[in-house]
Scaffold this motif. Sequence first.
Motif, PDB file in Angstrom:
ATOM      1  N   TRP A  94     -62.221  37.441  -9.338  1.00  0.00           N
ATOM      2  CA  TRP A  94     -61.615  38.669  -9.877  1.00  0.00           C
ATOM      3  C   TRP A  94     -61.831  38.751 -11.381  1.00  0.00           C
ATOM      4  N   TRP A  95     -61.675  37.611 -12.062  1.00  0.00           N
ATOM      5  CA  TRP A  95     -61.857  37.562 -13.516  1.00  0.00           C
ATOM      6  C   TRP A  95     -63.296  37.934 -13.886  1.00  0.00           C
ATOM      7  N   SER A  96     -64.254  37.387 -13.144  1.00  0.00           N
ATOM      8  CA  SER A  96     -65.660  37.626 -13.484  1.00  0.00           C
ATOM      9  C   SER A  96     -66.073  39.070 -13.240  1.00  0.00           C
ATOM     10  N   ASN A  97     -65.345  39.792 -12.394  1.00  0.00           N
ATOM     11  CA  ASN A  97     -65.657  41.197 -12.158  1.00  0.00           C
ATOM     12  C   ASN A  97     -65.253  42.088 -13.327  1.00  0.00           C
ATOM     13  N   ARG A  98     -64.361  41.598 -14.167  1.00  0.00           N
ATOM     14  CA  ARG A  98     -63.809  42.421 -15.235  1.00  0.00           C
ATOM     15  C   ARG A  98     -64.166  41.963 -16.641  1.00  0.00           C
ATOM     16  N   ARG A  99     -64.647  40.762 -16.755  1.00  0.00           N
ATOM     17  CA  ARG A  99     -64.969  40.204 -18.060  1.00  0.00           C
ATOM     18  C   ARG A  99     -66.320  39.491 -17.972  1.00  0.00           C
ATOM     19  N   PRO A 100     -66.956  39.186 -19.118  1.00  0.00           N
ATOM     20  CA  PRO A 100     -68.193  38.393 -19.088  1.00  0.00           C
ATOM     21  C   PRO A 100     -67.979  37.071 -18.352  1.00  0.00           C
ATOM     22  N   ARG A 101     -68.951  36.671 -17.589  1.00  0.00           N
ATOM     23  CA  ARG A 101     -68.789  35.491 -16.739  1.00  0.00           C
ATOM     24  C   ARG A 101     -68.657  34.200 -17.534  1.00  0.00           C
ATOM     25  N   LYS A 102     -69.046  34.211 -18.779  1.00  0.00           N
ATOM     26  CA  LYS A 102     -68.876  33.001 -19.586  1.00  0.00           C
ATOM     27  C   LYS A 102     -67.404  32.590 -19.664  1.00  0.00           C
ATOM     28  N   GLU A 103     -66.511  33.562 -19.712  1.00  0.00           N
ATOM     29  CA  GLU A 103     -65.088  33.254 -19.886  1.00  0.00           C
ATOM     30  C   GLU A 103     -64.525  32.446 -18.721  1.00  0.00           C
ATOM     31  N   PRO A 104     -64.620  32.937 -17.459  1.00  0.00           N
ATOM     32  CA  PRO A 104     -64.097  32.113 -16.364  1.00  0.00           C
ATOM     33  C   PRO A 104     -64.857  30.810 -16.173  1.00  0.00           C
ATOM     34  N   LEU A 105     -66.157  30.804 -16.479  1.00  0.00           N
ATOM     35  CA  LEU A 105     -66.928  29.574 -16.320  1.00  0.00           C
ATOM     36  C   LEU A 105     -66.463  28.505 -17.297  1.00  0.00           C
ATOM     37  N   VAL A 106     -66.361  28.856 -18.578  1.00  0.00           N
ATOM     38  CA  VAL A 106     -65.934  27.878 -19.582  1.00  0.00           C
ATOM     39  C   VAL A 106     -64.510  27.420 -19.306  1.00  0.00           C
ATOM     40  N   CYS A 107     -63.628  28.358 -18.955  1.00  0.00           N
ATOM     41  CA  CYS A 107     -62.237  27.990 -18.669  1.00  0.00           C
ATOM     42  C   CYS A 107     -62.158  27.031 -17.484  1.00  0.00           C
ATOM     43  N   SER A 108     -62.879  27.327 -16.412  1.00  0.00           N
ATOM     44  CA  SER A 108     -62.831  26.484 -15.218  1.00  0.00           C
ATOM     45  C   SER A 108     -63.373  25.086 -15.495  1.00  0.00           C
ATOM     46  N   ILE A 109     -64.432  24.993 -16.281  1.00  0.00           N
ATOM     47  CA  ILE A 109     -65.014  23.679 -16.579  1.00  0.00           C
ATOM     48  C   ILE A 109     -64.084  22.873 -17.480  1.00  0.00           C
ATOM     49  N   LEU A 110     -63.391  23.549 -18.396  1.00  0.00           N
ATOM     50  CA  LEU A 110     -62.401  22.854 -19.231  1.00  0.00           C
ATOM     51  C   LEU A 110     -61.279  22.269 -18.372  1.00  0.00           C
ATOM     52  N   VAL A 111     -60.821  23.025 -17.386  1.00  0.00           N
ATOM     53  CA  VAL A 111     -59.807  22.502 -16.463  1.00  0.00           C
ATOM     54  C   VAL A 111     -60.341  21.267 -15.742  1.00  0.00           C
ATOM     55  N   ASN A 112     -61.595  21.319 -15.342  1.00  0.00           N
ATOM     56  CA  ASN A 112     -62.220  20.192 -14.656  1.00  0.00           C
ATOM     57  C   ASN A 112     -62.268  18.953 -15.545  1.00  0.00           C
ATOM     58  N   VAL A 113     -62.651  19.137 -16.810  1.00  0.00           N
ATOM     59  CA  VAL A 113     -62.721  18.015 -17.753  1.00  0.00           C
ATOM     60  C   VAL A 113     -61.339  17.395 -17.938  1.00  0.00           C
ATOM     61  N   ALA A 114     -60.314  18.230 -18.150  1.00  0.00           N
ATOM     62  CA  ALA A 114     -58.950  17.725 -18.338  1.00  0.00           C
ATOM     63  C   ALA A 114     -58.455  16.979 -17.102  1.00  0.00           C
ATOM     64  N   ALA A 115     -58.796  17.489 -15.910  1.00  0.00           N
ATOM     65  CA  ALA A 115     -58.365  16.845 -14.671  1.00  0.00           C
ATOM     66  C   ALA A 115     -58.993  15.470 -14.506  1.00  0.00           C
ATOM     67  N   ASN A 116     -60.260  15.324 -14.849  1.00  0.00           N
ATOM     68  CA  ASN A 116     -60.906  14.019 -14.755  1.00  0.00           C
ATOM     69  C   ASN A 116     -60.325  13.018 -15.750  1.00  0.00           C
ATOM     70  N   LEU A 117     -59.933  13.496 -16.916  1.00  0.00           N
ATOM     71  CA  LEU A 117     -59.270  12.613 -17.881  1.00  0.00           C
ATOM     72  C   LEU A 117     -57.915  12.149 -17.348  1.00  0.00           C
ATOM     73  N   LEU A 118     -57.177  13.057 -16.683  1.00  0.00           N
ATOM     74  CA  LEU A 118     -55.909  12.671 -16.068  1.00  0.00           C
ATOM     75  C   LEU A 118     -56.133  11.602 -15.007  1.00  0.00           C
ATOM     76  N   TYR A 119     -57.184  11.742 -14.209  1.00  0.00           N
ATOM     77  CA  TYR A 119     -57.520  10.764 -13.170  1.00  0.00           C
ATOM     78  C   TYR A 119     -57.756   9.386 -13.786  1.00  0.00           C
ATOM     79  N   ALA A 120     -58.422   9.359 -14.935  1.00  0.00           N
ATOM     80  CA  ALA A 120     -58.733   8.083 -15.586  1.00  0.00           C
ATOM     81  C   ALA A 120     -57.516   7.452 -16.236  1.00  0.00           C
TER      82      ALA A 120
END
Length: 509
Positions: A94-120
């Motif tokens: 839904w986000w990518s339909n309304r805004r440039p796709r860079k925004e949801p992509l960068v946000c989602s990857i940041l969440v992924n990075v933070a989650a892997n740090l929590l795992y460690a």
Amino acid sequence: MSQSLESDESTPLLKGDVGSDDIAEDLAEYSSRWKSIRIMYFTMFLSSVGFSIVITSIWPYLQKVDDSANASFLGWVVAAYSLGQMVASPIFGWWSNRRPRKEPLVCSILVNVAANLLYAYVHLFHSNRKYYMLTSRVLVGFGAGNVAVVRSYVAGATSLKERTSAMANMSACQALGFILGPALQAALSFIGEAGVCFRPIDLQLNMYTTPALLAAFFGVINILCVILILREHSVDDEGRQISAINYTSEERVDLVNEEGSIDQIAVVTSNILFFIILFVFAVFETIATPLSMDMFAWTRKQAVLYNGIILACTGFESILVFLLVKIISVRIGERPVLLGGLIIIFCGFFILLPWGDEYPKIQWSDLQNSSSHQGLPTLRRVSNSSEDPIGCPPEQTWCQFTPAIQLAQYIVSDILIGVGYPACNVMSYILYSKILGPKPQGVYMGWLTASGSGARTLGPVFVSQFYTNLGPRWAFSLICGIMLAAMLLLLCTYRRLIAFSLRYGRMRE
């Protein structure tokens, strides 16, 4: 359009120079478009690696950080990734339909990075560590919800001639990520359980945390690629650049609607088959480590190392399968290859059924009699050595009467599933894309993503419950039954699973 260009369009990863005046985009736009599509391939691959790079070590890591965790909880930890992805996919779409796709992509990857740090850093918490690990896997899956953005971008940035091959390449990248991730885990298992501790930042660098940190590092690289290289591109069915990112004009909608309707039975069937394919592979990935520890009396370190090597070999095998099925499907079509892949997967799980008169080693040496408050004898676990107990735990009562699975059975099963799964995965995407034809595919691809995520959510939970309580005989027999049902469904709808253009007689098969 030149013959060489048509050949390039069928294999977009190998595109070369553009020399035709008929192309409605210049060389710079063309180059930028395919660079961006390849970034989407890379993002899809890393999303899959984020799941599979720790899959063989989750169980021993969970046991190490929280001894209250059992095999049933393992199923929830593994399923958490797909549950997070299933929730996040429509949000990012839904986000990518309304805004440039860079925004949801960068946000989602940041969440992924933070989650892997929590795992460690799970070891920093004093209690309930298993729930923090569960949270980290949910967040990793939430970050992987960008798969919907990736698929919608590739669908919108390719012409009809390019789309099938592009979707197949993207499917291959996703499947390779799922399969090759354990190879990195196996390579990192030599660090050992103790590893190295960096006191200033409270970081334990060992065989369990290093893969998660490596996944976080990949995420940072992915963010840089998205920011620096990705550009918004959208083309029409003929490959002409259009200004709107995710928009189809009313005139084009009317034109497409006049061409005919999509066979919804074929769409539903394709989603069900895709669900089953992802479901059984999730079962395969989840059960590998606990099954090998129970049946072969492997230690945690041995299970991570050996399963990583086996899955890495399966990954190389799958690369050959990807190359082979594209050639075979051109000659005989997608449906026969899909049916053949289902048959091979069935054989892989059928071989895993226990038989014979040899039983798995049980951890009796780690039990001793004691007395309860009522004076009745009971059994309690004791630690009589510095090493972890090996073999089938006595809590799993089926260990006492179910024959052991032999190592040869296990390896042959891995080989067969390593052939069947990638063949089914690639053919599912290609066939689905052809069934949809010229219609807008964003919503339909969202359904396919949701069905895959649902399968990866339910698969680990199913296998952990059935395997823990009933054993491998019941678990794998049920999987064989599911595969037979999938083959029957495919055969019953075989004539409907055809390309949109074939259905309306616009081209011959």
